[in-house]
Design a protein around this motif. Structure first.
Motif, PDB file in Angstrom:
ATOM      1  N   ARG A 144       2.954  -4.554  -5.235  1.00 26.87           N
ATOM      2  CA  ARG A 144       2.061  -3.972  -6.257  1.00 26.87           C
ATOM      3  C   ARG A 144       0.645  -4.506  -6.098  1.00 26.87           C
ATOM      4  O   ARG A 144      -0.335  -3.761  -6.184  1.00 26.87           O
ATOM      5  N   ALA A 145       0.521  -5.798  -5.840  1.00 28.79           N
ATOM      6  CA  ALA A 145      -0.803  -6.412  -5.673  1.00 28.79           C
ATOM      7  C   ALA A 145      -1.493  -5.866  -4.427  1.00 28.79           C
ATOM      8  O   ALA A 145      -2.697  -5.613  -4.441  1.00 28.79           O
ATOM      9  N   GLN A 146      -0.726  -5.672  -3.337  1.00 24.34           N
ATOM     10  CA  GLN A 146      -1.292  -5.081  -2.115  1.00 24.34           C
ATOM     11  C   GLN A 146      -1.825  -3.683  -2.389  1.00 24.34           C
ATOM     12  O   GLN A 146      -2.911  -3.318  -1.941  1.00 24.34           O
ATOM     13  N   LYS A 147      -1.041  -2.901  -3.116  1.00 26.10           N
ATOM     14  CA  LYS A 147      -1.439  -1.519  -3.425  1.00 26.10           C
ATOM     15  C   LYS A 147      -2.719  -1.511  -4.260  1.00 26.10           C
ATOM     16  O   LYS A 147      -3.644  -0.751  -3.985  1.00 26.10           O
ATOM     17  N   ALA A 148      -2.774  -2.371  -5.270  1.00 23.22           N
ATOM     18  CA  ALA A 148      -3.966  -2.447  -6.125  1.00 23.22           C
ATOM     19  C   ALA A 148      -5.184  -2.879  -5.318  1.00 23.22           C
ATOM     20  O   ALA A 148      -6.284  -2.333  -5.487  1.00 23.22           O
ATOM     21  N   GLU A 149      -4.990  -3.845  -4.400  1.00 19.31           N
ATOM     22  CA  GLU A 149      -6.093  -4.310  -3.556  1.00 19.31           C
ATOM     23  C   GLU A 149      -6.574  -3.184  -2.635  1.00 19.31           C
ATOM     24  O   GLU A 149      -7.776  -2.987  -2.464  1.00 19.31           O
TER      25      GLU A 149
END
Length: 128
Positions: A103-108
């Motif tokens: 999720r953090a990768q996608k948001a980044e």
């Protein structure tokens, strides 16, 4: 029969010193793999045992298990030995589950894409 140039010999001997040691391997696409070097060849193709991909986003990270992993030598940017007696990451880093790091990768990625889109939209204002 192919001839191995001197640079191939140096590469092979330097990788030999890493056999059975825990390594960090940085790939051309930016991924970071950790594992124990079990085998390699003259092209720097390598086999890592107990491999995992370390994903870092900001101050969180996750080691995603890959198992036995074969790396094509042309994709290797850097290989370094890890000191098993030292802590690998600074104490402020927080380990999270794979779903959370994804999720953090996608948001980044979305934030980076938005920044690029905004920059392109604003370029027309730059009239130097």
């Amino acid at each position: 029969m192919s001839w191995a140039g001197p640079e191939d010999i140096y590469l092979s001997t330097s990788l030999a010193s890493y056999l059975d040691k825990k390594l960090l391997v940085l790939l051309r696409d930016g991924r970071k793999l950790l594992g124990t070097l079990r085998s390699f060849d003259q092209f720097a193709n390598a086999v890592l045992e107990g491999a995992c991909e370390r994903v870092i986003v900001g101050e969180i990270y996750c080691d995603i298990p890959l198992g036995l992993y074969i790396i094509r030598g042309e994709n290797v940017v850097l290989i370094g030995e890890l000191d098993v007696d030292k802590e690998e990451l600074p104490p402020h880093m927080t380990r999270v589950l794979e779903a959370e790091i994804r999720r953090a990768q996608k948001a980044e990625r979305e934030a980076t894409d938005l920044k690029g889109t905004m920059r392109k939209r604003m370029e027309f204002l730059d009239m130097d």
